[in-house]
Design a protein around this motif. Structure first.
Motif, mmCIF file in Angstrom:
data_model
loop_
_atom_site.group_PDB
_atom_site.id
_atom_site.type_symbol
_atom_site.label_atom_id
_atom_site.label_comp_id
_atom_site.label_asym_id
_atom_site.label_seq_id
_atom_site.Cartn_x
_atom_site.Cartn_y
_atom_site.Cartn_z
ATOM 1 N N ILE A 1 0.854 -1.214 0.000
ATOM 2 C CA ILE A 1 0.000 0.000 0.000
ATOM 3 C C ILE A 1 0.883 1.256 0.000
ATOM 4 C CG2 ILE A 1 -1.638 1.344 1.384
ATOM 5 C CD1 ILE A 1 -2.780 -1.424 2.323
ATOM 6 N N ILE A 2 1.895 1.271 0.873
ATOM 7 C CA ILE A 2 2.784 2.445 0.963
ATOM 8 C C ILE A 2 3.561 2.636 -0.339
ATOM 9 C CG2 ILE A 2 4.806 3.389 2.179
ATOM 10 C CD1 ILE A 2 3.614 2.085 4.749
ATOM 11 N N THR B 1 2.717 1.662 -3.366
ATOM 12 C CA THR B 1 1.809 2.135 -4.415
ATOM 13 C C THR B 1 1.612 3.651 -4.277
ATOM 14 O OG1 THR B 1 0.679 0.024 -4.325
ATOM 15 C CG2 THR B 1 -0.474 1.796 -5.489
ATOM 16 N N PHE B 2 1.421 4.091 -3.039
ATOM 17 C CA PHE B 2 1.233 5.521 -2.785
ATOM 18 C C PHE B 2 2.492 6.313 -3.185
ATOM 19 C CE2 PHE B 2 1.917 9.049 0.248
ATOM 20 C CZ PHE B 2 0.862 9.864 -0.141
ATOM 21 N N GLN C 1 2.881 6.633 -6.850
ATOM 22 C CA GLN C 1 1.999 7.666 -7.410
ATOM 23 C C GLN C 1 2.554 9.067 -7.152
ATOM 24 O OE1 GLN C 1 -1.722 6.500 -5.684
ATOM 25 N NE2 GLN C 1 -2.298 5.259 -7.452
ATOM 26 N N VAL C 2 3.132 9.270 -5.970
ATOM 27 C CA VAL C 2 3.749 10.569 -5.652
ATOM 28 C C VAL C 2 4.921 10.819 -6.607
ATOM 29 C CG1 VAL C 2 5.083 11.848 -3.914
ATOM 30 C CG2 VAL C 2 3.036 10.604 -3.233
#
Lengths: 153, 143
Positions: free
Chosen positions: A32-33, A35-36, A39-40
Motif C-alpha cells: 500500500i505504501i 503504491t502511494f 503515485q507521488v
C-alpha cells in the motif's frame, strides 16, 4: 444454552481477529505504501516533464528575438501571433492545473508545485516579451526614436 | 570588452545588494559578464528587432531571480548596464513596461554621448562589483 452461545461468540471473534491479523501482514502494508509512493513519484515526474518543456519554450522564445528576418515577413509575424495566442491558452490551462495541484497535492509535492508556478510565470513573461518585441515596441515611437539614435553609435 | 553602467543602474544595483536576498546579483553579473568574452554576453531577449546594436533583457539568478537590461555596441565591443530589477522579494516585480524600456534606451544614449557613465569592474577576490568614473585624460597629460 447460554454457555454454548457464548462459546460460539468467542470462537467467531477469535476467527475474525485471526483472519484480519493474517491478512494484515508487513508485505500488504508495504504494498500500500509503495503504491502511494509510486503515485507521488509519478506526479513529481509529470510536473518536472511539464517544467522542462516550458523552460525549453522560454529559451526558444528568447532565441526567436535574435532572428533578423522576421520583422518584415508577414507570414512569420502571423505565425508568431498564433504562437503567442496558443501559448496564452496553454498558460491559462496550466494555471488551472496548478491551482488544483496546489489545493490537493501540496503536502506530497510542495517543491515541484512551487517550481511549476515559477516556470509558468516565466512562460507568461516570455510570451509578453515576444509580443512586445515583434508587435508593441515597433509601434512605440519613443522606443523607435531612441533605438535609431543608438544604432548610429 | 569594455563594460559600463549608467548612474541609474548603479543606484538601483547598490540599493538592491544591501538586501541579503539580492546579494547573488554581484556573483551573477561577475560570472555572466566580467569573466566572459563579448560574444557570450549577447544572449537573452533582444528587444530591438533587427538593430545591429542589441538592447537585451537577460534573466540572471534563475527563473525567479532578476532581470538585467543592457545595451551592446558591437563595433566597440562594449556593453552598457542600464537597469536591473528582481522578480521576487520585497523589491521584486514582474516586468517593466514599454515606456520604461524606451526611457532606458534614451538615457543610455544620452549617457554615452555625454560620457556620463561608470566603468564596471570587480575586486581582486571577484566578489564585489566596482563602479569607477572613467579616467579623464587631460590634453596636458598627453603632451
Amino acid at each position: 444454552m447460554e454457555c454454548l452461545a457464548s462459546n460460539i461468540n468467542i470462537r467467531d471473534t477469535f476467527s475474525e481477529i485471526s483472519r484480519y491479523s493474517y491478512k494484515f501482514t508487513k508485505e500488504s502494508q508495504d504494498q500500500i505504501i509503495n503504491t502511494f509512493l509510486d503515485q507521488v513519484n509519478n506526479l513529481q515526474k509529470e510536473i518536472r516533464t511539464h517544467r522542462e518543456f516550458f523552460d525549453n519554450i522560454v529559451e526558444r522564445f528568447e532565441k526567436l528575438t535574435w532572428a533578423n528576418d522576421i520583422e518584415n515577413d508577414e507570414a512569420s509575424l502571423n505565425t508568431l501571433n498564433d504562437i503567442i495566442g496558443i501559448t496564452r491558452q496553454l498558460h491559462l490551462k496550466f494555471l488551472k492545473y496548478w491551482i488544483e495541484l496546489n489545493k490537493n497535492f501540496k503536502s506530497v509535492a510542495k517543491t515541484e508545485i512551487s517550481l511549476l508556478k515559477i516556470t509558468l510565470d516565466d512562460l507568461k513573461e516570455a510570451t509578453q516579451d515576444l509580443e512586445d518585441v515583434f508587435f508593441n515596441l515597433p509601434k512605440n515611437s519613443d522606443f523607435q526614436e531612441a533605438n535609431k539614435k543608438i544604432q548610429s553609435l | 570588452m569594455k563594460i559600463f553602467a549608467t548612474l541609474e543602474f548603479k543606484d538601483e544595483f547598490e540599493k538592491l545588494i544591501k538586501n541579503k536576498s539580492y546579494k547573488y546579483l554581484s556573483k551573477e553579473i561577475i560570472t555572466n559578464y566580467l569573466d566572459v568574452s563579448f560574444s557570450t554576453t549577447l544572449s537573452g531577449t533582444k528587444l530591438n528587432g533587427n538593430s545591429p546594436n542589441p538592447f537585451i533583457k537577460k534573466r540572471i539568478g534563475g527563473s525567479n531571480g532578476s532581470r538585467l537590461y543592457l545595451l551592446a555596441v558591437i563595433v566597440e565591443e562594449a556593453i552598457y548596464f542600464t537597469f536591473v530589477h528582481p522578480k521576487s522579494g520585497t523589491s521584486g516585480y514582474d516586468n517593466i513596461n514599454d515606456d520604461k524600456k524606451a526611457k532606458l534606451l534614451k538615457d543610455v544614449y544620452e549617457s554615452i554621448k555625454t560620457g556620463n557613465l561608470l566603468e564596471v569592474s570587480c575586486c581582486s577576490e571577484r566578489r564585489t562589483i566596482l563602479f569607477n568614473s572613467p579616467k579623464v585624460v587631460s590634453i596636458e597629460e598627453i603632451v
